[in-house]
Design an enzyme around this catalytic site. Structure first.
Site, short mmCIF file in Angstrom:
data_model
loop_
_atom_site.label_atom_id
_atom_site.label_comp_id
_atom_site.label_asym_id
_atom_site.label_seq_id
_atom_site.Cartn_x
_atom_site.Cartn_y
_atom_site.Cartn_z
CG ASP A 1 -2.26 0.79 1.07
OD1 ASP A 1 -3.23 0.63 1.60
OD2 ASP A 1 -2.09 1.75 0.10
C1 GLC Z 1 -4.24 4.23 -0.20
C2 GLC Z 1 -5.24 3.27 0.24
C3 GLC Z 1 -5.30 2.20 -0.84
C4 GLC Z 1 -5.03 2.71 -2.11
C5 GLC Z 1 -3.86 3.14 -2.27
C6 GLC Z 1 -3.63 3.97 -3.70
O1 GLC Z 1 -3.50 4.94 1.00
O2 GLC Z 1 -5.01 2.49 1.32
O3 GLC Z 1 -6.51 1.47 -0.44
O4 GLC Z 1 -5.48 1.75 -3.00
O5 GLC Z 1 -3.63 4.25 -1.11
O6 GLC Z 1 -4.41 5.13 -3.74
#
Ligand code: GLC
Length: 716
Positions: free
Chosen positions: A265
């Site tokens: 993430d």
């Molecule tokens: C965010 C979220 C994740 C998302 C990623 C990209 O922090 O936790 O669900 O897909 O970053 O935006």
């Protein structure tokens, strides 16, 4: 390309080029609009040259932009390995569907699959390859703002939705069908259970609960063929998921048989340092690579240290090669080596995006997501009723929710606009709620005096739920409850529509309204859907997929609770030493599976084909459902089972199956379910999943409060 050809390509790559494939940067590193990128470039240990070595980018959309960037990238990359384009297409691309918690209330996986397919079509035409969806985190705590993105608290329902999303996004042939996207199941794992409901906090799940309730939906998404999994920010067993080798190598890769790309993430590898399991980014890089994280999203551990780490420790190069192969295989599965501009087409983009057909489906999805929570002879409204509309959300375009990607609020009709479309301009009078607070004289407002019905649009703005929006108070803003109290004095019919991204504590609201519709953030056509339900064009059929508590003090509260050694139901109310509260009932305000209709349904004649079953056969359970009301309606018939005695404690009941049926007034139908031994298996103390011989209780009804009236035995 064959695997051997990919292997040859890998062997041609320098270590720098291999590490490049593991890096993902956000759109602003490639956007002309971004003024000064020096800071972020330094933070990411990036150089212009390294920037054109990376393997993927997130958030670049639009056919023109993706084609232009891919072209530049292919020219600059020595081996012309195409870039992957990824983004958060969570519940729609330009056409926005209800938030996943609203989609969860449809109990219609086919609906979800259609919504995912449309989302993929709109996104793929812009040149996107991967969506960071479905989020399949099981949730039991509405203090956590990201319940908005989940489909709810039940593993069986979440499994159906996980599969529907993946199949809708990916279709049958990702390489040939250029209208599809690769799906990314997230957030692995257990992100929905943060301590205190506080986002990014540690998770205290015991392994049995983790395996029994939290893993099944991830597994279903993987079994459905999801090409990626995203790591979670939280810890599992006190080790951050993103650096948790057992979780990722033993459980995800081996046990759950996931062979795709594991992406971190945002910043999660770098966060191993503040978590306190890595001294610095160098150690974080090592931990993550050893855990098998293939792509680092927006932190600098891999870009800063992986080349040097691999050069000094040859064993890491084997891990790096595995990682890069996973990425190359994904690019091959998307057909990018044959066509790096896969699907991107400005002409198709123009007609695919926000089309009237797509909006029609968004309308249907929104209508099916609405849950009628209260109806004291208030709904449906009659067109002849004089309606006054008030409340902070009456003219709000903010109906798309926190993850609405390219959704355009300015193109999202407000409730007032939808009322005008349905009834004729200004048929419904609008009163600004601030007027209603200016003391007694406000009640002389002519429109209020003449009104039959006051329609109140309440709820949250989209900033109040979603990521990083945990709350200790899940009631409506005080001012909104005060407004309802004022309106109650009018002695008029009061109907409230709620726009919110999480189950709220509605204990103070319920007694103040005659009608109550849970609309969630209903998407691009949400307001029209609400008007169709309010005026009975559509008979509401939504059923909650997450419990609404009486108060935040009850959390975590969910329908499939353990019975405990002192269940409160067993004793007399006067009994003190039972599992209960001094100041609240144990029951929720609105239970899992609940939702009202404009008609009524009666369940009779529940029958079992037999009362004993073995692993070689099955039991048929049938029930007669009759529409005893005056209008046609859709009912979600729900089958719950309780395993009376297990090696570990078993929930007081669990959803095992459900069927949605549509019945005309007076019509009845026999609904059948098949129960086989495999449905009765559960996670034992040693983590094996199997069934035990013994007695099971069974019930079929309209929601999770039903009694389990029948029993059968599983015999060895
Ligand atoms: C965010 C979220 C994740 C998302 C990623 C990209 O922090 O936790 O669900 O897909 O970053 O935006």
């Amino acid at each position: 390309m064959l695997t051997t050809e990919l292997r040859e390509l890998l062997n041609q790559m320098t270590i720098e080029e291999k590490v490049g494939q593991t890096i993902q940067l956000s759109a602003d590193f490639f956007s002309e609009e971004t003024e000064d990128i020096t800071g972020p470039m330094n933070e990411m240990a990036m150089t212009e040259e390294k920037k054109f070595q990376i393997g993927s980018v997130l958030g670049v959309t639009g056919a023109e932009k993706t084609i232009k960037l891919q072209k530049e990238y292919m020219e600059k990359h020595r081996l012309s390995i195409p870039l992957l384009f990824m983004a958060d297409v969570i519940h729609g691309d330009h056409t926005i569907f209800p938030i996943p918690l609203g989609l969860g209330a449809t109990w219609d996986p086919e609906m979800i699959k259609e919504a995912a397919s449309i989302s993929a079509k709109e996104a793929a035409a812009q040149g996107l390859h991967v969506t960071f969806s479905p989020m399949v985190d099981l949730v039991r705590d509405p203090r956590w703002g990201r319940v908005l993105e989940s489909t709810g608290e039940d593993k069986t329902l979440n499994k159906h939705y996980a599969r529907a999303f993946v199949e809708g996004y990916q279709g049958a042939d990702l390489k040939e069908d250029l209208t599809k996207l690769a799906a990314c199941v997230k957030h692995f794992a257990g992100y929905g259970a943060p301590r205190g409901g506080r986002d990014y906090n540690s998770v205290d799940l015991n392994e049995n609960t983790f395996r029994e309730h939290y893993l099944p939906a991830y597994q279903e998404g993987i079994d459905a063929g999801a090409k990626l999994v995203m790591t979670a920010f939280n810890t599992i067993d006190n080790i951050p998921a993103t650096g948790n080798k057992r979780l990722m190598r033993e459980i995800l890769r081996k046990e759950m048989n996931f062979n795709g790309v594991l992406i971190s993430d945002w910043g999660a590898i770098g966060e191993l340092v503040p978590h306190g399991v890595a001294q610095d980014n160098k150690q974080a890089a090592e931990l993550a690579l050893e855990a098998g994280v293939d792509i680092e999203m927006m932190s600098a551990a891999y870009s800063e240290h992986l080349v040097e780490l691999v050069k000094t420790d040859k064993s890491l190069e084997t891990l790096l090669d595995e990682t890069v192969m996973n990425i190359l295989v994904l690019k091959e599965e998307l057909g990018l080596f044959d066509n790096p501009y896969r699907g991107a087409d400005a002409e198709i983009e123009k007609i695919a995006i926000f089309s009237s057909e797509n909006k029609e489906v968004a309308l249907k999805a929104a209508e099916k997501s609405l849950v009628l929570l209260e109806n004291k002879k208030a709904l449906p409204l009659d067109r002849s009723e004089k309606v006054v509309l008030t409340g902070p959300m009456k003219n709000s375009h903010d109906l798309l929710g926190a993850w609405s990607w390219k959704g355009d609020k300015t193109k999202t009709p407000t409730l007032k606009e939808a009322m005008d479309n349905h009834l004729g301009k200004d048929t419904v009078k609008v009163i600004d709620e601030t007027e209603i607070f200016n003391g007694a004289q406000s009640f002389l407002i002519a429109e209020l005096q003449e009104a039959d019905t006051v329609l109140v649009a309440l709820g949250e703005t989209s900033e109040m739920s979603g990521e990083a929006t945990s709350r200790t108070n899940i009631q409506l803003p005080k001012i909104q409850i005060e407004l309802l109290k004022e309106l109650r004095k009018l002695n008029k019919k009061v109907v409230a529509v709620l726009f919110n991204g999480r189950p709220l504590d509605l204990s103070e609201v319920t007694p103040l309204v005659d009608g109550l519709v849970e609309a969630w953030f209903p998407g691009s056509k949400g307001a029209d859907a609400i008007v169709n339900v309010l005026y009975g064009v559509i008979n509401p059929s939504g059923r909650l997929s997450m419990t609404f508590p009486r108060s935040v003090g009850q959390i975590p509260i969910f329908y499939n609770q353990d019975n405990t050694g002192r269940p409160s139901e067993q004793g007399k109310p006067a009994d003190k030493y039972l599992s209960k509260y001094l100041d609240s009932e144990n029951t929720p305000l609105y239970p899992f599976g609940y939702g009202l209709s404009y008609t009524t349904f009666e369940y009779t004649n529940l029958r079992l084909s037999k009362t004993e079953v073995t692993s070689a056969d099955s039991i048929e359970a049938s029930v007669t459902v009759r529409n005893t009301g005056l209008s046609e309606g859709t009912e979600t018939v729900q089958l719950y089972i309780r395993d009376k005695v297990g090696e570990v404690v078993r929930p007081v009941k669990e959803l095992h199956d459900f069927k949605q049926i549509r019945l005309k007034a007076g019509e009845s139908r026999i609904v059948n379910f098949t129960i086989s031994e495999d449905q009765l298996r559960y996670t034992h103390a040693d983590h094996t999943v199997k069934s035990d011989a013994g007695e099971f209780l069974l019930g079929i009804g309209a929601d999770s409060t039903i009694e389990l009236t029948h029993s059968f035995n599983l015999i060895n």
